[in-house]
Design a protein around this motif. Structure first.
Motif, short mmCIF file in Angstrom:
data_model
loop_
_atom_site.label_atom_id
_atom_site.label_comp_id
_atom_site.label_asym_id
_atom_site.label_seq_id
_atom_site.Cartn_x
_atom_site.Cartn_y
_atom_site.Cartn_z
N ASN A 5 3.09 4.03 33.61
CA ASN A 5 1.96 4.60 32.90
C ASN A 5 2.39 4.93 31.48
O ASN A 5 3.52 5.33 31.23
N TYR A 7 0.67 6.45 27.47
CA TYR A 7 -0.36 7.32 26.91
C TYR A 7 -0.80 6.78 25.56
O TYR A 7 0.02 6.39 24.74
N ARG A 8 -2.12 6.77 25.36
CA ARG A 8 -2.66 6.40 24.06
C ARG A 8 -2.56 7.61 23.13
O ARG A 8 -2.25 8.72 23.56
N PHE A 12 -5.02 9.68 26.58
CA PHE A 12 -5.50 8.97 27.76
C PHE A 12 -4.34 8.21 28.40
O PHE A 12 -3.63 7.45 27.75
N GLU A 13 -4.14 8.42 29.70
CA GLU A 13 -3.08 7.74 30.43
C GLU A 13 -3.62 6.42 30.99
O GLU A 13 -4.73 6.36 31.49
N PHE A 14 -2.81 5.36 30.90
CA PHE A 14 -3.24 4.07 31.39
C PHE A 14 -2.05 3.32 31.98
O PHE A 14 -0.91 3.55 31.59
N MET A 16 0.51 0.37 32.45
CA MET A 16 1.06 -0.61 31.51
C MET A 16 2.14 -1.41 32.22
O MET A 16 2.91 -0.88 33.01
N ASP A 37 -1.43 -3.57 28.57
CA ASP A 37 -2.34 -2.67 29.26
C ASP A 37 -2.94 -3.43 30.44
O ASP A 37 -3.58 -4.46 30.26
N THR A 39 -5.01 -2.00 32.79
CA THR A 39 -6.11 -1.20 33.35
C THR A 39 -7.15 -2.09 34.01
O THR A 39 -7.53 -1.87 35.16
N GLU A 40 -7.60 -3.11 33.30
CA GLU A 40 -8.64 -3.99 33.83
C GLU A 40 -8.16 -4.72 35.08
O GLU A 40 -8.89 -4.85 36.06
N LYS A 42 -5.89 -3.68 37.23
CA LYS A 42 -5.82 -2.71 38.33
C LYS A 42 -7.21 -2.44 38.91
O LYS A 42 -7.37 -2.34 40.13
#
Length: 68
Positions: A5, A7-8, A12-14, A16, A37, A39-40, A42
């Motif tokens: 994970n 952080y932006r 915001f945690e995402f 990676m 990233d 996110t999509e 996952k």
């Protein structure tokens, strides 16, 4: 390759994906790090898993109905 994970700037945690490579040229070592990233990806994996579970339940229910 490891999932971690990050952080932006806004906190915001995402999720990676991080890949680190080493290249040796003579006596010199060079490193590269690729960050992506995921996110999509996952979200799509979770959606596929949920749909798979629903399909299995539907198939079980259909089998039960057919056996009666």
């Amino acid at each position: 390759m490891n999932d971690i994970n990050a952080y932006r700037k806004d906190g915001f945690e995402f999720p990676m994906e991080l890949t680190i490579s080493k290249l040796c040229i003579g006596s010199d070592d060079y490193y590269t790090a690729l960050m992506r990233d995921v996110t999509e990806s996952k979200v799509m994996q979770e959606l596929l898993w949920t749909n798979h579970e629903e399909l299995e339940r539907s198939e079980e229910h259909t089998s039960e109905l057919q056996s009666h």
